[in-house]
Design a protein around this motif. Structure first.
Motif, PDB file in Angstrom:
ATOM      1  N   THR A 138      32.133  42.628  42.346  1.00  0.00           N
ATOM      2  CA  THR A 138      32.959  43.459  43.213  1.00  0.00           C
ATOM      3  C   THR A 138      34.085  44.098  42.421  1.00  0.00           C
ATOM      4  O   THR A 138      34.860  43.412  41.745  1.00  0.00           O
ATOM      5  N   ALA A 139      34.168  45.428  42.504  1.00  0.00           N
ATOM      6  CA  ALA A 139      35.159  46.172  41.727  1.00  0.00           C
ATOM      7  C   ALA A 139      35.043  47.648  42.066  1.00  0.00           C
ATOM      8  O   ALA A 139      34.088  48.071  42.724  1.00  0.00           O
ATOM      9  N   VAL A 140      36.007  48.394  41.589  1.00  0.00           N
ATOM     10  CA  VAL A 140      35.868  49.849  41.554  1.00  0.00           C
ATOM     11  C   VAL A 140      35.195  50.189  40.227  1.00  0.00           C
ATOM     12  O   VAL A 140      35.652  49.752  39.174  1.00  0.00           O
ATOM     13  N   ARG A 156      40.839  46.790  33.623  1.00  0.00           N
ATOM     14  CA  ARG A 156      39.572  47.512  33.624  1.00  0.00           C
ATOM     15  C   ARG A 156      38.669  46.908  32.548  1.00  0.00           C
ATOM     16  O   ARG A 156      39.101  46.666  31.420  1.00  0.00           O
ATOM     17  N   GLN A 184      36.878  47.737  37.569  1.00  0.00           N
ATOM     18  CA  GLN A 184      38.181  47.101  37.707  1.00  0.00           C
ATOM     19  C   GLN A 184      38.254  46.387  39.046  1.00  0.00           C
ATOM     20  O   GLN A 184      38.169  47.021  40.105  1.00  0.00           O
ATOM     21  N   ALA A 185      38.379  45.085  38.974  1.00  0.00           N
ATOM     22  CA  ALA A 185      38.543  44.269  40.163  1.00  0.00           C
ATOM     23  C   ALA A 185      40.027  44.175  40.506  1.00  0.00           C
ATOM     24  O   ALA A 185      40.888  44.358  39.634  1.00  0.00           O
ATOM     25  N   PRO A 186      40.359  43.880  41.756  1.00  0.00           N
ATOM     26  CA  PRO A 186      41.775  43.782  42.147  1.00  0.00           C
ATOM     27  C   PRO A 186      42.536  42.788  41.290  1.00  0.00           C
ATOM     28  O   PRO A 186      42.094  41.655  41.081  1.00  0.00           O
ATOM     29  N   GLY A 187      43.664  43.225  40.776  1.00  0.00           N
ATOM     30  CA  GLY A 187      44.512  42.349  39.990  1.00  0.00           C
ATOM     31  C   GLY A 187      44.032  42.096  38.582  1.00  0.00           C
ATOM     32  O   GLY A 187      44.634  41.278  37.861  1.00  0.00           O
ATOM     33  N   GLN A 188      42.976  42.765  38.186  1.00  0.00           N
ATOM     34  CA  GLN A 188      42.437  42.553  36.839  1.00  0.00           C
ATOM     35  C   GLN A 188      42.435  43.849  36.040  1.00  0.00           C
ATOM     36  O   GLN A 188      42.546  44.937  36.601  1.00  0.00           O
ATOM     37  N   GLN A 233      33.838  52.335  44.974  1.00  0.00           N
ATOM     38  CA  GLN A 233      33.979  50.919  45.300  1.00  0.00           C
ATOM     39  C   GLN A 233      32.619  50.257  45.484  1.00  0.00           C
ATOM     40  O   GLN A 233      31.759  50.764  46.213  1.00  0.00           O
ATOM     41  N   THR A 293      31.279  46.504  46.662  1.00  0.00           N
ATOM     42  CA  THR A 293      31.663  45.222  47.230  1.00  0.00           C
ATOM     43  C   THR A 293      30.413  44.390  47.460  1.00  0.00           C
ATOM     44  O   THR A 293      29.479  44.845  48.134  1.00  0.00           O
TER      45      THR A 293
END
Length: 124
Positions: free
Chosen positions: A91-93, A45, A39-43, A119, A121
């Motif tokens: 880049t994502a969790v 999963r 899951q990337a920021p603002g997106q 995380q 990156t």
């Protein structure tokens, strides 16, 4: 209950590699397959891939196919996500998840247990 703990995340340059681990404990005998999501920021999963404990080839999302490899060590109840040729868009969790039913493995609903995430990156 099944507990999942991911490790191995970090910061890497584009083109580099990382290997994530997911150690399962508890009622691991009840699980059929293990999946990886990110899951990337603002997106939302996103599905990355899955592997079945009993055998067979892993399955991958098109976005990672040929770059990522999922493997398992049944004796250690651990699955791995080897990530090569990393890109900034990776880049994502990253989360691992365990499925008991072994169905709908491409989607989040197919998994009952989730790790806390790690995380990753990738810098350009």
């Amino acid at each position: 209950q099944v507990q999942l703990v991911e490790s191995g995340g970090g910061l890497v340059q584009a083109g580099g590699s990382l290997r994530l681990s997911c150690a399962a404990s508890g009622r691991t005998f009840s699980t059929h397959a293990m999946g990886w999501f990110r899951q990337a920021p603002g997106q939302e999963r996103e599905f990355v891939g899955f592997i079945v404990w009993s055998g067979g080839n892993p399955y991958y999302a098109d976005s990672v196919k040929g770059r990522f490899t999922i493997s398992r060590d049944n004796a250690k109840n651990t699955v791995y996500l080897q990530m090569n040729s990393l890109r900034p868009e990776d880049t994502a969790v990253y989360y691992c998840a365990a499925s008991e039913a072994g169905r709908y493995l491409h989607g989040q609903n197919g998994y009952r247990y989730w790790g806390q995430g790690t995380q990753v990156t990738v810098s350009s």
